[in-house]
Design a protein around this motif. Structure first.
Motif, PDB file in Angstrom:
ATOM      1  N   THR A 309      10.177   5.106   9.044  1.00 57.77           N
ATOM      2  CA  THR A 309       8.833   4.731   8.612  1.00 57.77           C
ATOM      3  C   THR A 309       7.832   5.844   8.926  1.00 57.77           C
ATOM      4  OG1 THR A 309       8.249   3.701  10.726  1.00 57.77           O
ATOM      5  CG2 THR A 309       9.352   2.319   9.060  1.00 57.77           C
ATOM      6  N   ASP A 351       1.697   3.924  -1.237  1.00 60.12           N
ATOM      7  CA  ASP A 351       1.681   3.820   0.221  1.00 60.12           C
ATOM      8  C   ASP A 351       0.603   4.680   0.860  1.00 60.12           C
ATOM      9  OD1 ASP A 351       3.828   2.020   0.429  1.00 60.12           O
ATOM     10  OD2 ASP A 351       5.283   3.636   0.206  1.00 60.12           O
ATOM     11  N   ASP A 360       1.831   2.340   7.821  1.00 56.40           N
ATOM     12  CA  ASP A 360       2.767   2.496   8.940  1.00 56.40           C
ATOM     13  C   ASP A 360       4.218   2.209   8.536  1.00 56.40           C
ATOM     14  OD1 ASP A 360       0.796   3.259  10.664  1.00 56.40           O
ATOM     15  OD2 ASP A 360       0.603   1.309  11.671  1.00 56.40           O
ATOM     16  N   ASP A 361       4.423   1.200   7.703  1.00 55.80           N
ATOM     17  CA  ASP A 361       5.779   0.798   7.369  1.00 55.80           C
ATOM     18  C   ASP A 361       6.330   1.490   6.116  1.00 55.80           C
ATOM     19  OD1 ASP A 361       4.120  -0.407   5.558  1.00 55.80           O
ATOM     20  OD2 ASP A 361       5.063  -2.394   5.676  1.00 55.80           O
ATOM     21  N   LEU A 363       8.126   4.108   3.709  1.00 56.78           N
ATOM     22  CA  LEU A 363       9.294   4.982   3.818  1.00 56.78           C
ATOM     23  C   LEU A 363       9.121   6.177   2.888  1.00 56.78           C
ATOM     24  CD1 LEU A 363      12.176   2.336   3.712  1.00 56.78           C
ATOM     25  CD2 LEU A 363      11.040   3.314   5.717  1.00 56.78           C
TER      26      LEU A 363
END
Length: 382
Positions: A309, A351, A360-361, A363
């Protein structure tokens, strides 16, 4: 970012003037098919203002009809285009050395080219590498197929990357005897030029043991596995092959080595278990300049992968880096990435929050030694 796009049907007639402006209204008829469906022979009418351009008209007519109108006996008589992409077709159908030539196995002129009140007219038997044609449409995202979406992901720095290719159809003994000619009735073999390499689709055939998925390869800014910055993987006078092993455990079980039809640069694409695993780009001297990985079997020295992440990458010491586009002296921020020890973690635009932070999460889409800063559209997997 420069993408490969096909013309829309409504704009085709007006925009296609970059081509030789040949007439594409001639008749196209399927006359023969080999046992494996690899090679299809069509009888095609061509017409043009100049005698020498009649053969170009016939070739353009064949591909135009297959793409946009359909030919009886092929694809249930339906047109082949599902997803129109303007730039790809613009290049695909442009000029005497257009990329479609690599998909032609041979041409036979039927009788002389005749003079008419509207110009010149002639009929040709054109042998098409049909399965290679289909794979070309798949890898460029024109039709759906294996890894058709992965082209977009590979398309960041150059004019387009061949993301997934399949074995090149081998001519039958009959097709090998075809010798094409634009001037007489003999059959002429169409020669593939390096700049049209991505139309002749080739992939290594050696199979490897299925990767365990547990062992990981370490990636640095200088390379990973057999991919080394500055190496020259080409083999002199050998087409669509390179010096790298046909397979490499936990990295690729199929390897595509080819020249980009638009830029002319040598490119290498690895596939693992049917999915793209990495891409390496070469420069003018065919030496590896930049690369990216999309498989979690490759990790950084910190143990980070495309499954890590943004929060984990930042915790390992990464910093934010802006993606910028410089047009006419004006710099525009197009996105953000994370940089750590010379490697760039590139994320989907969805994102990136207000071009200031990354969720934060989130990928990373790819990990690369190059900051694809001229666009966020490299996100081929969105």
């Amino acid at each position: 970012m420069r993408k490969l796009f096909l013309f829309t049907l409504l704009l085709l007639c007006s925009v296609i003037t970059l081509s030789a402006q040949q007439n594409r209204t001639g008749n196209v008829e399927l006359v023969e098919e080999d046992a494996n469906g690899n090679l299809l022979t069509f009888s095609v009418n061509g017409s043009a203002n100049k005698k020498n351009d009649v053969i170009i008209s016939a070739k353009e007519t064949l591909f135009y009809k297959l793409l946009y109108q359909g030919v009886e006996g092929v694809n249930d008589g339906k047109m082949h285009i599902i997803h129109e992409k303007k730039y790809w077709l613009e290049n695909f159908l442009t000029g005497k050395n257009a990329p479609y030539n690599a998909l032609i196995d041979g041409i036979e002129q039927e009788g002389p080219v005749s003079k008419t009140t509207d110009g010149y007219f002639g009929t040709f038997n054109i042998v098409l590498k049909y399965k290679a044609f289909i794979k070309t449409l798949q890898l460029n995202g024109i039709i759906d197929g294996d890894n058709s979406k992965s082209l977009a992901a590979a398309e960041a720095k150059r004019l387009g990357l061949e993301a997934k290719k399949q074995p090149k159809p081998q001519p039958t003994p009959q097709s090998k005897s075809i010798q094409a000619s634009q001037q007489n009735t003999s059959i002429q073999k169409e020669q593939t030029q390096p700049t049209t390499a991505n139309q002749s689709v080739v992939v290594a055939t050696t199979e490897a043991k299925a990767p365990s998925g547990q062992e990981k390869l370490v990636m640095t800014k200088n390379g990973f596995g057999p991919i080394k910055l500055g190496d020259n993987p080409t083999i002199p006078n050998v087409f669509n092959r390179c010096k790298l092993p046909d397979t490499f455990d936990n990295l690729y079980d199929k390897l595509i080595c080819d020249h980009n039809q638009f830029s002319g640069y040598f490119e290498i694409c690895g596939n693992l278990n049917g999915e793209m695993s990495f891409v390496a780009f070469c420069g003018e001297n065919d030496t590896i300049e930049d690369f990216f990985v999309v498989t979690p079997t490759v990790e950084t020295a910190e143990g980070l992968t495309v499954k890590s992440t943004a929060k984990e990458i930042l915790a390992a010491g990464a910093v934010y880096e802006k993606l910028t586009l410089n047009e006419n002296g004006k710099v525009t921020v197009t996105g953000l990435c994370l940089k750590l020890n010379g490697l760039f973690f590139l994320f989907s635009s969805k994102d990136v929050v207000q071009l200031k932070t990354i969720k934060d999460d989130a990928l990373p889409v790819v990990i690369s030694n190059f900051k694809y800063a001229n666009s966020t559209e490299y996100l081929l997997f969105e």
